[in-house]
Every structure is written in structure tokens, then in C-alpha cells.
Design a protein around this motif. Structure first.
Motif, PDB file in Angstrom:
ATOM      1  N   UNK A  69       0.816  -1.214   0.000  1.00  0.00           N
ATOM      2  CA  UNK A  69       0.000   0.000   0.000  1.00  0.00           C
ATOM      3  C   UNK A  69       0.851   1.265   0.000  1.00  0.00           C
ATOM      4  N   UNK A  70       2.065   1.171   0.563  1.00  0.00           N
ATOM      5  CA  UNK A  70       2.941   2.344   0.648  1.00  0.00           C
ATOM      6  C   UNK A  70       4.373   1.935   0.294  1.00  0.00           C
ATOM      7  N   UNK A  71       4.737   1.987  -0.991  1.00  0.00           N
ATOM      8  CA  UNK A  71       6.069   1.538  -1.422  1.00  0.00           C
ATOM      9  C   UNK A  71       7.192   2.544  -1.171  1.00  0.00           C
ATOM     10  N   UNK A  72       6.868   3.737  -0.690  1.00  0.00           N
ATOM     11  CA  UNK A  72       7.890   4.776  -0.541  1.00  0.00           C
ATOM     12  C   UNK A  72       8.703   4.670   0.743  1.00  0.00           C
ATOM     13  N   UNK A  73       8.285   3.789   1.655  1.00  0.00           N
ATOM     14  CA  UNK A  73       9.084   3.509   2.847  1.00  0.00           C
ATOM     15  C   UNK A  73       9.216   2.000   2.981  1.00  0.00           C
ATOM     16  N   UNK A  74      10.230   1.558   3.716  1.00  0.00           N
ATOM     17  CA  UNK A  74      10.454   0.130   3.917  1.00  0.00           C
ATOM     18  C   UNK A  74       9.787  -0.310   5.215  1.00  0.00           C
ATOM     19  N   UNK A  75       8.781  -1.170   5.112  1.00  0.00           N
ATOM     20  CA  UNK A  75       8.082  -1.694   6.286  1.00  0.00           C
ATOM     21  C   UNK A  75       8.766  -2.972   6.752  1.00  0.00           C
ATOM     22  N   UNK A  76       9.024  -3.083   8.055  1.00  0.00           N
ATOM     23  CA  UNK A  76       9.627  -4.293   8.611  1.00  0.00           C
ATOM     24  C   UNK A  76       8.775  -4.780   9.775  1.00  0.00           C
ATOM     25  N   UNK A  77       8.885  -6.075  10.079  1.00  0.00           N
ATOM     26  CA  UNK A  77       8.086  -6.685  11.141  1.00  0.00           C
ATOM     27  C   UNK A  77       8.474  -6.131  12.507  1.00  0.00           C
ATOM     28  N   UNK A  78       7.606  -6.356  13.478  1.00  0.00           N
ATOM     29  CA  UNK A  78       7.696  -5.703  14.785  1.00  0.00           C
ATOM     30  C   UNK A  78       9.003  -5.935  15.519  1.00  0.00           C
ATOM     31  N   UNK A  79       9.574  -7.133  15.413  1.00  0.00           N
ATOM     32  CA  UNK A  79      10.790  -7.442  16.161  1.00  0.00           C
ATOM     33  C   UNK A  79      12.036  -6.843  15.526  1.00  0.00           C
ATOM     34  N   UNK A  80      11.912  -6.331  14.316  1.00  0.00           N
ATOM     35  CA  UNK A  80      13.051  -5.752  13.601  1.00  0.00           C
ATOM     36  C   UNK A  80      13.143  -4.263  13.896  1.00  0.00           C
ATOM     37  N   UNK A  81      14.290  -3.832  14.381  1.00  0.00           N
ATOM     38  CA  UNK A  81      14.465  -2.421  14.707  1.00  0.00           C
ATOM     39  C   UNK A  81      14.603  -1.592  13.439  1.00  0.00           C
ATOM     40  N   UNK A  82      14.051  -0.395  13.474  1.00  0.00           N
ATOM     41  CA  UNK A  82      14.266   0.557  12.392  1.00  0.00           C
ATOM     42  C   UNK A  82      15.738   0.956  12.377  1.00  0.00           C
ATOM     43  N   UNK A  83      16.306   1.071  11.198  1.00  0.00           N
ATOM     44  CA  UNK A  83      17.715   1.443  11.073  1.00  0.00           C
ATOM     45  C   UNK A  83      17.908   2.804  10.426  1.00  0.00           C
ATOM     46  N   UNK A  84      16.817   3.406   9.969  1.00  0.00           N
ATOM     47  CA  UNK A  84      16.904   4.730   9.358  1.00  0.00           C
ATOM     48  C   UNK A  84      15.512   5.337   9.320  1.00  0.00           C
ATOM     49  N   UNK A  85      15.446   6.584   8.906  1.00  0.00           N
ATOM     50  CA  UNK A  85      14.163   7.280   8.861  1.00  0.00           C
ATOM     51  C   UNK A  85      13.233   6.720   7.797  1.00  0.00           C
ATOM     52  N   UNK A  86      13.760   5.944   6.863  1.00  0.00           N
ATOM     53  CA  UNK A  86      12.932   5.374   5.801  1.00  0.00           C
ATOM     54  C   UNK A  86      12.542   3.933   6.078  1.00  0.00           C
ATOM     55  N   UNK A  87      12.953   3.399   7.222  1.00  0.00           N
ATOM     56  CA  UNK A  87      12.606   2.028   7.614  1.00  0.00           C
ATOM     57  C   UNK A  87      11.666   2.101   8.812  1.00  0.00           C
ATOM     58  N   UNK A  88      10.457   1.571   8.657  1.00  0.00           N
ATOM     59  CA  UNK A  88       9.437   1.674   9.699  1.00  0.00           C
ATOM     60  C   UNK A  88       9.088   0.280  10.214  1.00  0.00           C
ATOM     61  N   UNK A  89       9.264   0.089  11.516  1.00  0.00           N
ATOM     62  CA  UNK A  89       8.881  -1.160  12.175  1.00  0.00           C
ATOM     63  C   UNK A  89       7.416  -1.060  12.581  1.00  0.00           C
ATOM     64  N   UNK A  90       6.616  -2.085  12.259  1.00  0.00           N
ATOM     65  CA  UNK A  90       5.166  -1.998  12.465  1.00  0.00           C
ATOM     66  C   UNK A  90       4.635  -3.219  13.201  1.00  0.00           C
ATOM     67  N   UNK A  91       3.550  -3.013  13.931  1.00  0.00           N
ATOM     68  CA  UNK A  91       2.841  -4.124  14.563  1.00  0.00           C
ATOM     69  C   UNK A  91       1.399  -3.727  14.820  1.00  0.00           C
ATOM     70  N   UNK A  92       0.555  -4.735  14.988  1.00  0.00           N
ATOM     71  CA  UNK A  92      -0.839  -4.531  15.383  1.00  0.00           C
ATOM     72  C   UNK A  92      -1.026  -5.106  16.781  1.00  0.00           C
ATOM     73  N   UNK A  93      -2.033  -4.615  17.492  1.00  0.00           N
ATOM     74  CA  UNK A  93      -2.217  -5.039  18.879  1.00  0.00           C
ATOM     75  C   UNK A  93      -3.701  -5.121  19.222  1.00  0.00           C
ATOM     76  N   UNK A  94      -4.041  -6.111  20.030  1.00  0.00           N
ATOM     77  CA  UNK A  94      -5.417  -6.254  20.485  1.00  0.00           C
ATOM     78  C   UNK A  94      -5.711  -5.266  21.613  1.00  0.00           C
ATOM     79  N   UNK A  95      -6.990  -4.938  21.775  1.00  0.00           N
ATOM     80  CA  UNK A  95      -7.413  -4.076  22.880  1.00  0.00           C
ATOM     81  C   UNK A  95      -8.599  -4.711  23.602  1.00  0.00           C
ATOM     82  N   UNK A  96      -8.806  -4.251  24.850  1.00  0.00           N
ATOM     83  CA  UNK A  96      -9.911  -4.722  25.684  1.00  0.00           C
ATOM     84  C   UNK A  96     -10.692  -3.520  26.198  1.00  0.00           C
TER      85      UNK A  96
END
Length: 228
Positions: A69-96
Motif C-alpha cells: 500500500x505504501x512503497x515509498x518507505x520500507x516496512x519491517x516486522x515488529x521485532x526488527x528495529x528501524x535502522x533509518x528514517x525510511x525504515x518503519x517497524x510496524x505491529x498490530x495489537x489487540x485491545x480490551x
């Protein structure tokens, strides 16, 4: 020569500050793009889970979905640390909710590391009061800041859904040797898994729920960043 030295002592810090601000804005913009993609995915999915397995959490599939959906930045999984401003670590979370009822995959977190050394964090919560079952630590937002970056004293910590933002940065604090943050430690912690635990107490490399603000500007103005 004395005049030149005085001018240099004024100009160099100003230049470095402007440069770091530009670095920080680049990281913030990358996170904004990731959040926009996540909200688009939410509209398609009905929650923040990934499209292939409907997993909510540390899913590489979620990063792959958002990358499409957004090819202009590099998306990485939650356990992977971002290494630059163009690398975004992402995760989803449940709520109660307040009755301890699971609402589903209703929260999203993203982190990006600025070349200034700061780690920037954003969360978006559609609905929910808690990030963990049986928790007594609600999803909150820090008091807003006025134009002088001073907390508005009539505000208290508010339960808040929607977007919220935080900053973690390396610093030393002689008054509290246990609460110093190294650059390497900040970089290593700049991943969405670390920043989405929902624990109430702040620590060295972690933005607690109470350390999120309603804007990047307020997160930037918060004294010292997260972990104070």
C-alpha cells in the motif's frame, strides 16, 4: 579571530539543531505514511490484522501488506528495529474494554529511527481502554503542551483513542544514573514490539502509555523524551 570564534560557537549549534530537526521530520513523515497505509488496510479488513493469516501482532505479513500500500518507505516486522528514517517497524495489537472484553485487533504501532539519534513512535487506537487483558493501566495520552512547550496544568492524563506520538532519545542524566540512555540502546529498542507492550511504568528505552502526546510537536517538546 575572536569574533570569528564567537560567530562559529553560535552558528554550529544552530546548524546542528536545524539538521536534526530535518532528520526527525523525515522519520515522522515515514511513520505518517505507514499509519496512512495501516488505516487503509483497516478499512479493507475491519481491523489491523494482516490479510493473509488474520494474525494480530508481530507479523511479517502485516509489514508486507503495508509495503504494497505504501512503497515509498520500507516496512519491517515488529521485532526488527528501524535502522533509518525510511525504515518503519510496524505491529498490530489487540485491545480490551472496561469490562475486560476483547475488542480485537484495534491498535497499530510504528517506529522509525532518525539520523539525529532519536527513535520516533506512533500508535493509532480505534477503540479500547486497555492493551492487555485484566490490565489496570488504561490507554492514555500525556497532557497537551502550550506554545511554550509547558504542560497545560488544568489537563490530566486522558484516556484517548486515535493517533498519539512519542520520542525516545539518547541522553545522560547525572542525577539518575539508572535512567540514562545510550545511542546504541535507543537504536536497538526502536522496534514496534518493544514500544507496544502497554506497560504503565516508563523505563530507559520504552515509551510508556503516559508518554504519548497528541502531536509530533508536543512529543518533540516533551523534556528529554521518553524514559524520564
Amino acid at each position: 579571530m575572536l569574533v570569528v570564534g564567537i560567530l562559529a560557537s553560535v552558528a554550529v549549534p544552530s546548524f546542528l539543531g536545524s539538521r536534526n530537526n530535518a532528520y526527525d521530520k523525515e522519520a515522522q513523515n515515514s511513520i505518517n505514511l505507514a499509519m496512512k497505509a495501516a488505516l487503509q488496510s483497516y478499512q479493507n479488513q475491519g481491523d489491523f490484522s494482516d490479510a493473509s493469516s488474520a494474525q494480530c501482532g508481530d507479523s511479517s505479513a502485516l509489514a508486507a501488506d503495508l509495503q504494497k500500500l505504501e512503497p515509498n518507505v520500507d516496512m519491517v516486522a515488529a521485532a526488527t528495529a528501524s535502522t533509518s528514517s525510511r525504515v518503519v517497524s510496524v505491529t498490530a495489537k489487540q485491545t480490551w474494554n472496561s469490562n475486560n472484553e476483547l475488542l480485537g485487533c484495534q491498535a497499530f504501532f510504528a517506529t522509525a529511527l532518525s539520523s539525529s539519534g532519536s527513535c520516533w513512535v506512533a500508535r493509532f487506537t480505534v477503540e479500547g481502554k486497555f492493551f492487555n487483558a485484566g490490565s489496570t493501566a488504561p490507554i492514555v495520552m500525556a497532557p497537551a503542551l502550550n506554545t511554550q512547550n509547558v504542560a497545560i496544568t488544568t489537563w490530566t492524563l486522558l484516556q484517548a483513542n486515535g493517533a498519539a506520538f512519542a520520542q525516545i532519545r539518547a541522553r545522560s542524566n547525572a542525577a539518575d544514573a539508572d535512567n540514562t540512555q545510550s545511542l546504541a540502546g535507543t537504536q536497538a529498542a526502536c522496534n514496534a514490539r518493544n514500544q507496544s507492550t502497554g506497560v504503565v511504568a516508563s523505563s530507559q528505552y520504552y515509551a510508556a502509555p503516559s508518554e504519548f502526546y497528541s502531536s509530533w510537536r508536543d512529543a518533540s517538546g516533551a523534556a528529554g523524551g521518553a524514559g524520564n
